[in-house]
Design an enzyme around this catalytic site. Structure first.
Site, PDB file in Angstrom:
ATOM      1  N   GLY A 108     -38.406 -37.933  13.357  1.00  0.00           N
ATOM      2  CA  GLY A 108     -37.082 -37.371  13.667  1.00  0.00           C
ATOM      3  C   GLY A 108     -36.007 -38.009  12.809  1.00  0.00           C
ATOM      4  CG  HIS A 109     -34.978 -42.198  13.260  1.00  0.00           C
ATOM      5  ND1 HIS A 109     -35.961 -42.745  14.052  1.00  0.00           N
ATOM      6  CD2 HIS A 109     -33.816 -42.394  13.925  1.00  0.00           C
ATOM      7  CE1 HIS A 109     -35.411 -43.261  15.132  1.00  0.00           C
ATOM      8  NE2 HIS A 109     -34.111 -43.060  15.086  1.00  0.00           N
TER       9      HIS A 109
ATOM     10  CG  ASP B  42     -29.245 -38.700  20.371  1.00  0.00           C
ATOM     11  OD1 ASP B  42     -29.420 -39.407  21.358  1.00  0.00           O
ATOM     12  OD2 ASP B  42     -30.074 -38.652  19.429  1.00  0.00           O
TER      13      ASP B  42
ATOM     14  CG  MET C  85     -40.856 -36.985  17.394  1.00  0.00           C
ATOM     15  SD  MET C  85     -41.217 -37.270  15.659  1.00  0.00           S
ATOM     16  CE  MET C  85     -42.739 -36.354  15.548  1.00  0.00           C
ATOM     17  CB  SER C  86     -37.083 -40.548  21.828  1.00  0.00           C
ATOM     18  OG  SER C  86     -36.424 -41.694  22.325  1.00  0.00           O
TER      19      SER C  86
HETATM   20  P1  AMP Z   1     -31.127 -43.633  17.110  1.00  0.00           P
HETATM   21  O1  AMP Z   1     -31.892 -44.516  16.202  1.00  0.00           O
HETATM   22  O2  AMP Z   1     -31.830 -43.274  18.366  1.00  0.00           O
HETATM   23  O3  AMP Z   1     -29.712 -44.121  17.344  1.00  0.00           O
HETATM   24  O4  AMP Z   1     -30.951 -42.245  16.342  1.00  0.00           O
HETATM   25  C1  AMP Z   1     -30.406 -42.212  15.057  1.00  0.00           C
HETATM   26  C2  AMP Z   1     -30.194 -40.772  14.658  1.00  0.00           C
HETATM   27  O5  AMP Z   1     -31.453 -40.087  14.669  1.00  0.00           O
HETATM   28  C3  AMP Z   1     -29.271 -39.986  15.607  1.00  0.00           C
HETATM   29  O6  AMP Z   1     -28.425 -39.141  14.831  1.00  0.00           O
HETATM   30  C4  AMP Z   1     -30.242 -39.196  16.431  1.00  0.00           C
HETATM   31  O7  AMP Z   1     -29.692 -38.005  16.958  1.00  0.00           O
HETATM   32  C5  AMP Z   1     -31.315 -38.889  15.405  1.00  0.00           C
HETATM   33  N1  AMP Z   1     -32.592 -38.555  16.046  1.00  0.00           N
HETATM   34  C6  AMP Z   1     -33.289 -39.313  16.931  1.00  0.00           C
HETATM   35  N2  AMP Z   1     -34.396 -38.658  17.358  1.00  0.00           N
HETATM   36  C7  AMP Z   1     -34.384 -37.458  16.739  1.00  0.00           C
HETATM   37  C8  AMP Z   1     -35.265 -36.311  16.761  1.00  0.00           C
HETATM   38  N3  AMP Z   1     -36.353 -36.280  17.528  1.00  0.00           N
HETATM   39  N4  AMP Z   1     -34.958 -35.250  15.981  1.00  0.00           N
HETATM   40  C9  AMP Z   1     -33.829 -35.275  15.211  1.00  0.00           C
HETATM   41  N5  AMP Z   1     -32.966 -36.322  15.137  1.00  0.00           N
HETATM   42  C10 AMP Z   1     -33.244 -37.388  15.890  1.00  0.00           C
END
Ligand code: AMP
Length: 281
Positions: free
Chosen positions: A36-37, A152, A186-187
């Site tokens: 996702g990232h 998000d 994905m997360s």
């Molecule tokens: P985070 O590391 O969780 O703060 O996320 C960093 C960036 O990645 C944010 O802009 C999130 O929205 C994006 N992001 C996280 N998971 C996904 C995903 N499954 N699909 C698309 N973007 C994602």
């Protein structure tokens, strides 16, 4: 790909690119990178000459009872993944770089009403922390573009409001949700899910799909739909935080089913809080 641990190193690199008239894009992340990232980098690439990925687990957006200490930190793996992609620099500041005067009595960014609803109800500190660190990152990196994931969605709209209301010279690009094969978004927090909960977690997406189908077939009693969806999640072992039908443009409660809508949800399975959303066009 260079790695900058300090603001001064990052700015030096940024200035060099400025002198070369290069456009720069920023991908803010908290690391523990997954597909996702990485998709954000591909979304952003057509807009810019140079891409900077930031990796920083921002303490300001975690409440004391949340998972700041245990949040997965996998910098070596993250750098290995990024080195395979069109990434020119990775910014990996520590707390001393970003909050040299501590985190309590500092100027910070308050977000409007948009930040008090949905996830803002149970996580009132969260969007202020996000808005503050993103403002700092924008000021440090001075990107022409920055990309945020639709995963998000509320955060994405808050960043757009931040850029608009504070006149920040950044263009915000959005990028679609990337999912596992079974539909789970994905997360980084999915790695907390033990097998039993990982199997059940897919129900969150399925509940959103069933809301979408009901709206498409004409249902317009959204509060009944939300209640049914929360009940469905609870039957499947979740503790639902909310299921909400809102307008895509500004997360308002819709007046009719003809608007561009989005169904959003946050729910806890085991001890892992998941969020997801689905657009209804
Ligand atoms: P985070 O590391 O969780 O703060 O996320 C960093 C960036 O990645 C944010 O802009 C999130 O929205 C994006 N992001 C996280 N998971 C996904 C995903 N499954 N699909 C698309 N973007 C994602």
């Amino acid at each position: 790909m260079i790695v900058c641990k300090t603001i001064s190193d990052l700015r030096e690199q940024r200035n060099t690119w400025q002198q070369q008239n290069k456009t720069v894009g920023l991908v803010p992340t908290m690391g523990n990178l997954h597909a996702g990232h990485l998709s954000l980098i591909h979304t952003l690439k057509p807009y810019c000459d140079k891409i900077i990925v930031s990796i920083y687990v921002n303490p300001l957006q975690f409440a004391p009872n949340e998972d700041f200490a245990s949040y997965p930190r996998t910098l070596a793996d993250d750098l290995a993944s990024l080195s395979q992609l069109p990434v020119d620099a990775v910014f990996t500041p520590d707390d001393a770089q970003l909050y040299p005067n501590g985190k309590v009595d500092i100027v910070n960014v308050r977000v409007p009403e948009l930040g008090s609803q949905l996830c803002g109800v149970t996580r009132p500190h969260f969007f202020h922390g996000v808005a503050t660190v993103v403002t700092k990152l924008f000021n440090i990196v001075q990107p022409n573009y920055a990309v945020f994931g639709e995963k998000d969605y509320q955060q994405l709209l808050i960043i757009r409001a931040l850029v608009r209301d504070l006149n920040l010279p950044v263009e915000v690009i959005s990028s679609p949700i990337i999912r596992e094969d079974d539909g789970l978004a994905m997360s980084s927090r999915n790695r907390y899910l033990v097998d039993e909960y990982r199997h059940k977690a897919v129900q969150l997406q399925q509940t959103l799909q069933s809301c979408k189908q009901k709206i498409l077939s004409g249902m317009d009693d959204f509060s009944q739909l939300e209640q049914q969806a929360c009940a469905e999640l609870a039957e499947n072992g979740f503790i639902p935080d909310y299921v909400a039908v809102r307008t895509q443009q500004d997360l308002q409660i819709p007046k009719e089913n003809k608007q561009q809508l989005i169904v959003l949800s946050a729910a806890t399975i085991g001890s892992t809080r998941l969020i997801d959303n689905l657009k209804v066009n």
